[in-house]
Design a protein around this motif. Sequence first.
Motif, PDB file in Angstrom:
ATOM      1  N   GLN A 102     -71.411  21.071  11.800  1.00  0.00           N
ATOM      2  CA  GLN A 102     -72.370  20.501  12.745  1.00  0.00           C
ATOM      3  C   GLN A 102     -72.162  19.000  12.875  1.00  0.00           C
ATOM      4  N   GLU A 103     -71.824  18.377  11.749  1.00  0.00           N
ATOM      5  CA  GLU A 103     -71.602  16.942  11.766  1.00  0.00           C
ATOM      6  C   GLU A 103     -70.388  16.585  12.628  1.00  0.00           C
ATOM      7  N   VAL A 104     -69.334  17.399  12.517  1.00  0.00           N
ATOM      8  CA  VAL A 104     -68.120  17.158  13.304  1.00  0.00           C
ATOM      9  C   VAL A 104     -68.462  17.162  14.800  1.00  0.00           C
ATOM     10  N   PHE A 105     -69.331  18.081  15.191  1.00  0.00           N
ATOM     11  CA  PHE A 105     -69.680  18.199  16.608  1.00  0.00           C
ATOM     12  C   PHE A 105     -70.940  17.399  16.969  1.00  0.00           C
ATOM     13  N   GLU A 106     -71.433  16.649  15.979  1.00  0.00           N
ATOM     14  CA  GLU A 106     -72.672  15.875  16.161  1.00  0.00           C
ATOM     15  C   GLU A 106     -73.758  16.752  16.779  1.00  0.00           C
ATOM     16  N   TYR A 107     -73.845  17.959  16.248  1.00  0.00           N
ATOM     17  CA  TYR A 107     -74.785  18.926  16.801  1.00  0.00           C
ATOM     18  C   TYR A 107     -75.890  19.191  15.794  1.00  0.00           C
ATOM     19  N   VAL A 108     -77.119  19.087  16.249  1.00  0.00           N
ATOM     20  CA  VAL A 108     -78.259  19.367  15.384  1.00  0.00           C
ATOM     21  C   VAL A 108     -78.941  20.622  15.928  1.00  0.00           C
ATOM     22  N   PRO A 109     -78.727  21.764  15.261  1.00  0.00           N
ATOM     23  CA  PRO A 109     -79.300  22.998  15.798  1.00  0.00           C
ATOM     24  C   PRO A 109     -80.825  22.923  15.826  1.00  0.00           C
ATOM     25  N   GLY A 110     -81.398  23.407  16.898  1.00  0.00           N
ATOM     26  CA  GLY A 110     -82.848  23.473  16.985  1.00  0.00           C
ATOM     27  C   GLY A 110     -83.502  22.192  17.434  1.00  0.00           C
ATOM     28  N   ARG A 111     -82.685  21.152  17.680  1.00  0.00           N
ATOM     29  CA  ARG A 111     -83.291  19.870  18.044  1.00  0.00           C
ATOM     30  C   ARG A 111     -83.831  19.888  19.466  1.00  0.00           C
ATOM     31  N   SER A 112     -82.998  20.357  20.385  1.00  0.00           N
ATOM     32  CA  SER A 112     -83.426  20.310  21.779  1.00  0.00           C
ATOM     33  C   SER A 112     -82.679  21.349  22.593  1.00  0.00           C
ATOM     34  N   VAL A 113     -83.374  21.942  23.543  1.00  0.00           N
ATOM     35  CA  VAL A 113     -82.709  22.899  24.425  1.00  0.00           C
ATOM     36  C   VAL A 113     -81.732  22.181  25.354  1.00  0.00           C
ATOM     37  N   GLU A 114     -81.812  20.868  25.385  1.00  0.00           N
ATOM     38  CA  GLU A 114     -80.914  20.101  26.255  1.00  0.00           C
ATOM     39  C   GLU A 114     -79.530  19.907  25.631  1.00  0.00           C
ATOM     40  N   ASP A 115     -79.433  19.974  24.304  1.00  0.00           N
ATOM     41  CA  ASP A 115     -78.117  19.806  23.664  1.00  0.00           C
ATOM     42  C   ASP A 115     -77.280  21.051  23.940  1.00  0.00           C
ATOM     43  N   PRO A 116     -76.126  20.904  24.594  1.00  0.00           N
ATOM     44  CA  PRO A 116     -75.334  22.104  24.876  1.00  0.00           C
ATOM     45  C   PRO A 116     -74.717  22.692  23.610  1.00  0.00           C
ATOM     46  N   LEU A 117     -74.600  24.013  23.589  1.00  0.00           N
ATOM     47  CA  LEU A 117     -73.925  24.671  22.466  1.00  0.00           C
ATOM     48  C   LEU A 117     -72.486  24.134  22.404  1.00  0.00           C
ATOM     49  N   PRO A 118     -72.029  23.735  21.232  1.00  0.00           N
ATOM     50  CA  PRO A 118     -70.729  23.031  21.157  1.00  0.00           C
ATOM     51  C   PRO A 118     -69.540  23.821  21.690  1.00  0.00           C
ATOM     52  N   LEU A 119     -69.537  25.131  21.539  1.00  0.00           N
ATOM     53  CA  LEU A 119     -68.302  25.845  21.868  1.00  0.00           C
ATOM     54  C   LEU A 119     -68.230  26.330  23.316  1.00  0.00           C
ATOM     55  N   ILE A 120     -69.227  26.006  24.107  1.00  0.00           N
ATOM     56  CA  ILE A 120     -69.101  26.374  25.513  1.00  0.00           C
ATOM     57  C   ILE A 120     -68.873  25.146  26.379  1.00  0.00           C
ATOM     58  N   THR A 121     -68.723  24.025  25.727  1.00  0.00           N
ATOM     59  CA  THR A 121     -68.535  22.810  26.494  1.00  0.00           C
ATOM     60  C   THR A 121     -67.318  22.079  25.926  1.00  0.00           C
ATOM     61  N   PHE A 122     -66.870  21.053  26.591  1.00  0.00           N
ATOM     62  CA  PHE A 122     -65.760  20.250  26.070  1.00  0.00           C
ATOM     63  C   PHE A 122     -65.705  18.949  26.841  1.00  0.00           C
ATOM     64  N   ARG A 123     -65.002  17.988  26.264  1.00  0.00           N
ATOM     65  CA  ARG A 123     -64.664  16.772  27.002  1.00  0.00           C
ATOM     66  C   ARG A 123     -63.147  16.642  26.978  1.00  0.00           C
ATOM     67  N   GLU A 124     -62.611  16.100  28.030  1.00  0.00           N
ATOM     68  CA  GLU A 124     -61.153  15.997  28.077  1.00  0.00           C
ATOM     69  C   GLU A 124     -60.636  14.983  27.067  1.00  0.00           C
ATOM     70  N   ASP A 125     -61.477  13.985  26.777  1.00  0.00           N
ATOM     71  CA  ASP A 125     -60.973  12.869  25.961  1.00  0.00           C
ATOM     72  C   ASP A 125     -61.482  12.924  24.530  1.00  0.00           C
ATOM     73  N   GLU A 126     -61.569  14.109  23.967  1.00  0.00           N
ATOM     74  CA  GLU A 126     -62.024  14.209  22.587  1.00  0.00           C
ATOM     75  C   GLU A 126     -60.897  14.788  21.729  1.00  0.00           C
ATOM     76  N   TRP A 127     -60.937  14.487  20.462  1.00  0.00           N
ATOM     77  CA  TRP A 127     -59.933  14.993  19.509  1.00  0.00           C
ATOM     78  C   TRP A 127     -58.529  14.907  20.095  1.00  0.00           C
ATOM     79  N   MET A 128     -58.234  13.766  20.673  1.00  0.00           N
ATOM     80  CA  MET A 128     -56.953  13.602  21.351  1.00  0.00           C
ATOM     81  C   MET A 128     -55.779  13.799  20.395  1.00  0.00           C
TER      82      MET A 128
END
Lengths: 141, 562, 371
Positions: free
Chosen positions: C340-366
């Motif tokens: 969760q830390e790697v994805f800076e994801y806090v489960p249960g925090r907000s319905v606005e935070d997208p689930l990490p594995l259905i989203t991506f950014r082009e400029d991450e983990w280059m």
Amino acid sequence: MADSFEPKIVAFLCNWCAYTGADLAGTSRIQYPPNVRIIRLMCSGSVDSTYVLKPLLDGADGVLIGGCHPGDCHYQSGNYKARRRVVALKEILKSAGYDEDRVWLRWISASEGQLFAQTVTEMTNAIKEKGPNPMRQKWAV
Amino acid sequence: MESKPRIGVYICHCGVNISATVDVEQVAEFAATLPNVVVSRDYLYMCSDPGQGLIQEDIETYDLNRVVVASCSPRMHEPTFQGAAQQAGMNPYLVEMANIREQCSWVHSDRERATEKAKWLVASVVAKAAELSPLEEREVDVTPGSVVVGGGVAGMAAALDVADAGFPVYLVEKSERLGGRLAELNRTFPTLEPVADLIGPLIERVQTHPAITLFLNAQVTNVEGYVGNFKVKVTGQEGERQVEVGSIIIATGYDLFDPQRKPELGYEYPNVITSLEMEQRLFDGDLAVNGREPQRVTFIQCVGSRDVQVGNPYCSRVCCMYTAKQASLVKDILPNADVTVLYMDVRTFGKGAEEFYDEARAKGVRYRKGNVSEIYRRGERVVLSGEDTLLGQPFDWETDLVVLAVGMESRADISELSTMLKLPRSADGFFLELHPKLRPVDTAVNGVFLAGCCQGPKDIPDTVAQAKAAASSALIPLLKGTVPVESATAVVDADLCAGCGMCVDVCPYGAPALDLLWGVSKINAVLCKGCGACATACPSKAINLQHFTPEQILAQVDALVG
Amino acid sequence: MKTVIPVENNDVRAAVQGFLKRLLEADVVDALLLPMETPTGTVTPALVSDPALLDAADPLAPVLGLNAARVAGKVSIRAPRGRIGVVLRSCELRALVELVKLQQASLDDLVTIGVDCLGTYDVPDYVAMRKNGQGDLAALLATAQHGDLSPQDGYAFRDACQMCERPHIEQADVTLELLGADLAAGVPVSMADEIAAKLGIEAAEGDGKQRDEVVKQVVQARTQVRDEWFAAIRQQLEQEGVEGVFAACVRCHNCMTVCPICYCKTCLFKSPVFDHEPMQYMNWAERKGAYRLPADTTLFHLTRLNHMVLSCVGCGMCTSDCPADLPVGLVFRAIGQQVQEVFEYVPGRSVEDPLPLITFREDEWMEVGEE
């Protein structure tokens, strides 16, 4: 001892880039170690965690995932999704007490036969250095 | 398919391409021991008619319901074997290939280990084959028309053929004029026909053809879609335009070798010129150096060709002949001048070429086998310092005019196009044909074809022949009117689907959607391109990518790790 | 808006029941999903429409037999349905947020009523305690004021609770702010203004500062436990791997069944994909000399980690319901924390935070893929 160890590496290559790159290595007769065994998938984005975990738990010494370079995915963004999945998978492996460096994700284009051969060579050497996957000896998996 | 798998396995020798490194008999014997394998054979050329016939007979004789061919890459011959099986009444998706040539025999030299690897690869594919299911073949309509990239002789010839067949053509040329490199030449070899006579009418026809839309000063800046339905964005001075076509012909031509990359050849001296500059002088009929007629004119062949040091190990194929042509023309203008050609080898294939070369020598053009190591200035002349490689003697050769027969290189500006279309290039930088012999104008991208020197150096007849071949190939989908689309699409098992919608989120094509009534996912097969992103996102595997199901992949994995 | 529910005779449960009844009577919701005491003394969620039956409501009972986010999903997922109030503990509320993102629950016309958690017992412990006349609720509630949360002598809170550093409600439509409160005097509640208006409740100032202080103190103590346990399990994982830690697993799939996040209708591991032919087992036995059965146990846990650990809210139901007493929740939380830390994801925090594995950014983990 280390010399006699020949790693088994399972490679999942996307049809459009890495697999074609591997074909180009062949067409160009670029030699590389025969330790890698390729499974063709359509996209690196379709590499499921079970596809990586299953061979590792069964004793494969490494798993290579090959996809198109960022921006070049035949399916627009499969490789970006693959990248996230692999990041998660490797973090899980690491924190679960396994050697996550037995899993490699590499971008290899259709024209990079040389890079494919080089990647396989490097990975084979790196895994030889590590020695056999400890899971090979374990029956209680 | 409920009936028990009955698999036939066919190990191809590919002449000696596979059998030289892989013990094919041993692999065939091994395959016979694998689960569900009913018959296992090896054969010299599986892709040949008798090879395919073998499969078809066995399907009949042994009641096979799966076929595994271990040979070249499936990217090469999968359609061949699928077609053969289909003719014998088998669903083509029950054919699977093991790539033991490109990914085994050609990349390994240790026979024992290569044979071992081939066995694993065959075992893996046999394991997958047992899990295969038949798939339905599907087609979509084709957008009639082609884009031709490049307005040189190749592009124009291709464009005219497609247009004459009655389809719209969008010809995109980067520069402000048609004609390409050919327009810079004076006369052709070996007929000495003025280029103007050749290209003038061609340009005229292209410009006036009702089916051809011409974009000058324009470039292709984006390509989307697949064979049958490409969307091509053309950006020019008049802005952007998107055209929709069924096929694309690439005819982007070549770059000339820049002789400044070989500083020892003294290109900076005014009396050292390139063959292209010589064309202009011959056109102008002006060979004067420093205001005087040259007494000695020396041609140096293979400048930037057959030269590993500059990274061009290949032969540019045209320099021998255009040098013979230029030397002959010089001799015509200056009968008393010494005209010498320094060569490595003289290659005069092609109709009338050897005869032309003989005539040039008969006219008095001297051919001397030799390498030039340095050109330096002496007064108004230059001295060629080198070695006569026949006599094994060094020479210093003073001359008035030097012509460097520069070779062809892949264009420096095609990387973007290569990336955009995902067109592979060979090590020499030219675009890579799908097969050097059997599919010389096809590419790894379905519906994209190559014409002319973008694929490799060639002369005008070969260029036009290839252009016409590319046009014919590009016409196939247009004339057929439909193209097959991905059969291996993703499918949903509605009973397993929990309706989380992750498939909807990850699909770049909008193929899955949640059914409003039942809350389960449904995939629009027409939109699905078969990438499998949805199947991977689906934790319960309520979605499977057909032909790449978890059962199939894990069976492959199991056989490989074993 | 903040207010305080008055408590009489130190009967906090009755006061809360009264408040919940008003939600029904004032037509804020059509029904309440909340823990109810059964005639046999245990506690189970029920969807209650009749205010009279709320006398059995036991939203403060320190027991967790089921993460109610799952049932909250069931009753909320599709229209038409009425307006529902769901009474949830912090870990249940976090799970609900994840389920909303997984489209297994819907917040439309759903009133979330969060209750600060003082710790819960496993069901058998709770039942035993009650049978022995132990487990004085008032005593437990009294510890809320200063944060010295402690279980009944001779019992322990569930493992997950002992290391829970998010016991307080972070975001809900209505929050019963137990932590830091003198509950004998009254139960501080914060709620949306429109709900307060419907209830006709007037604002009353509780001591918010004290809650923050106490929460901080509890979080600190729990974090310390958590980190010690994480260190221990990580060391064990390092030495034994998942296959070692879960060596006694019988693959009953209880952990998956009770997990509020595992939403699949049929787990992949119960599907034909993992239903092997007898010959397959023989092949494996021959390959390695011996092969553990049930097969694919480690693969099951590692795959489950891949499927849900980013959303793991740490409710620990998996541990509570493991027949082999395996520290499933601890393993998942320890691994989950890192991923969760790697994805800076806090489960249960907000319905606005997208689930990490259905989203991506082009400029991450280059760097990934390029080494």
